[in-house]
Scaffold this motif. Structure first.
Motif, PDB file in Angstrom:
ATOM      1  N   LEU A   1       0.569 -92.921  49.106  1.00  0.00           N
ATOM      2  CA  LEU A   1      -0.070 -91.586  49.655  1.00  0.00           C
ATOM      3  C   LEU A   1       1.219 -90.384  49.299  1.00  0.00           C
ATOM      4  O   LEU A   1       0.479 -89.382  48.916  1.00  0.00           O
ATOM      5  CB  LEU A   1      -0.440 -91.608  51.083  1.00  0.00           C
ATOM      6  N   TYR A   2       2.394 -90.828  49.310  1.00  0.00           N
ATOM      7  CA  TYR A   2       3.489 -89.606  49.090  1.00  0.00           C
ATOM      8  C   TYR A   2       3.240 -89.485  47.924  1.00  0.00           C
ATOM      9  O   TYR A   2       3.410 -88.364  47.344  1.00  0.00           O
ATOM     10  CB  TYR A   2       4.848 -90.177  49.640  1.00  0.00           C
ATOM     11  N   GLN A   3       3.688 -90.397  47.009  1.00  0.00           N
ATOM     12  CA  GLN A   3       3.430 -90.240  45.562  1.00  0.00           C
ATOM     13  C   GLN A   3       2.299 -89.593  45.004  1.00  0.00           C
ATOM     14  O   GLN A   3       2.282 -88.528  43.918  1.00  0.00           O
ATOM     15  CB  GLN A   3       3.578 -91.561  44.722  1.00  0.00           C
ATOM     16  N   THR A   4       1.046 -89.767  45.459  1.00  0.00           N
ATOM     17  CA  THR A   4      -0.185 -88.994  45.026  1.00  0.00           C
ATOM     18  C   THR A   4      -0.295 -87.629  45.757  1.00  0.00           C
ATOM     19  O   THR A   4      -1.255 -86.864  45.500  1.00  0.00           O
ATOM     20  CB  THR A   4      -1.340 -89.928  45.390  1.00  0.00           C
ATOM     21  N   GLY A   5       0.589 -87.433  46.617  1.00  0.00           N
ATOM     22  CA  GLY A   5       0.625 -86.048  46.972  1.00  0.00           C
ATOM     23  C   GLY A   5      -0.566 -85.715  48.257  1.00  0.00           C
ATOM     24  O   GLY A   5      -0.662 -84.662  48.744  1.00  0.00           O
ATOM     25  N   ASP A   6      -1.033 -86.962  48.634  1.00  0.00           N
ATOM     26  CA  ASP A   6      -2.059 -86.902  49.814  1.00  0.00           C
ATOM     27  C   ASP A   6      -1.318 -86.771  51.299  1.00  0.00           C
ATOM     28  O   ASP A   6      -2.047 -86.367  52.137  1.00  0.00           O
ATOM     29  CB  ASP A   6      -2.759 -88.398  49.887  1.00  0.00           C
ATOM     30  N   ILE A   7       0.063 -87.067  51.277  1.00  0.00           N
ATOM     31  CA  ILE A   7       0.563 -86.701  52.580  1.00  0.00           C
ATOM     32  C   ILE A   7       2.137 -86.076  52.240  1.00  0.00           C
ATOM     33  O   ILE A   7       2.591 -86.195  51.038  1.00  0.00           O
ATOM     34  CB  ILE A   7       1.062 -87.914  53.419  1.00  0.00           C
ATOM     35  N   LYS A   8       2.626 -85.538  53.080  1.00  0.00           N
ATOM     36  CA  LYS A   8       3.785 -84.645  52.927  1.00  0.00           C
ATOM     37  C   LYS A   8       4.839 -85.346  54.004  1.00  0.00           C
ATOM     38  O   LYS A   8       4.347 -85.759  54.868  1.00  0.00           O
ATOM     39  CB  LYS A   8       3.796 -83.383  53.320  1.00  0.00           C
TER      40      LYS A   8
ATOM     41  N   GLU B   1       4.085 -99.594  51.981  1.00  0.00           N
ATOM     42  CA  GLU B   1       3.521 -99.487  50.786  1.00  0.00           C
ATOM     43  C   GLU B   1       2.492 -98.280  50.617  1.00  0.00           C
ATOM     44  O   GLU B   1       2.429 -97.370  49.570  1.00  0.00           O
ATOM     45  CB  GLU B   1       3.016-100.844  50.239  1.00  0.00           C
ATOM     46  N   LEU B   2       1.350 -98.401  51.656  1.00  0.00           N
ATOM     47  CA  LEU B   2       0.679 -97.407  51.590  1.00  0.00           C
ATOM     48  C   LEU B   2       1.200 -95.801  51.761  1.00  0.00           C
ATOM     49  O   LEU B   2       0.793 -94.959  51.017  1.00  0.00           O
ATOM     50  CB  LEU B   2      -0.491 -97.584  52.734  1.00  0.00           C
TER      51      LEU B   2
END
Length: 223
Positions: A135-142, A130-131
């Motif tokens: 994080l992917y949806q918020t653009g914090d990770i690719k 879930e995390l």
């Protein structure tokens, strides 16, 4: 920590009064007070109601309150150690487990107190998937998908300055040490390592892995 101690801790965490919780359970404030003071029983049905009310898994009443904000910082701090190349999603999941259980081995408490479950490919934090999605949806990770099906987790170069205020300098050094040991090892090697540890071997499929099991390991087998 007992179920009732975790109940009080959760109630305070979410800012609920004893009357708020009593109303949710459909009992009087006095009766609820007796439950918290261990003078009246807490039923399984009430425990399920409380879990739904607080929005946490029932296991959290038994294993303690999870520090999900700190877990997020641990997650991103690990990814940061791998720079532009990133690291496989499975490897990241195993590194988080090794960091948390190594911290428990040395301090008798985990770094995040997140629940880890016994999965087919090794221990996995209950909130990891879930995390990762959040994080992917918020653009914090690719996330890069490789041809063989593996997913590589990276931090975009423009977002490489995160706040890690919940991690102490000693905790950052612990994370760095675990990452350094496994940085150049293939994912399957770290998966095999966790499969040979007592915590994973001692639990059934999908069962929560007690942190205390790591204390049975020899120091060289902790991470």
């Amino acid at each position: 920590m007992s179920v009732l101690e975790n109940l009080v801790k959760l109630r305070n965490k979410f800012g609920y009064s004893m009357e708020d919780v009593a109303n949710k359970l459909g009992i009087s404030r006095q009766t609820y007070g007796k439950i918290e003071n261990d003078e009246a029983p807490l039923t399984t049905k009430q425990l399920d109601m409380l879990a739904a009310y607080f929005g946490v898994p029932v296991e959290e009443f038994f294993y303690g309150v999870q520090n999900t904000d700190k877990f997020k910082q641990m997650y991103l701090y690990i990814v940061k150690q791998f720079g532009e190349r990133g690291l496989p999603k499975t490897k990241l999941a195993k590194l988080l487990y090794l960091v948390d259980f190594n911290h428990f081995y040395n301090n008798l408490e985990s770094m995040s107190n997140v629940l880890y479950k016994c999965k087919e490919y090794g221990p996995l934090a209950d909130s990891f998937l879930e995390l990762t999605d959040n994080l992917y949806q918020t653009g914090d990770i690719k996330i890069d998908c490789l041809s063989e099906g593996a997913q590589m987790i990276k931090i975009p170069a423009c977002l490489n300055d995160f706040n890690f205020s919940l991690l102490s300098d000693d905790e950052k050094q612990e994370i760095e040490a675990v990452c350094e040991k496994w940085k150049d090892e293939p994912t399957q090697v770290i998966v095999n390592f966790t499969h040979h540890q007592k915590p994973w071997k001692s639990c059934r499929a999908n069962e929560v892995i007690p942190y205390e099991l790591i204390l049975q390991e020899e120091p060289e087998n902790v991470y």
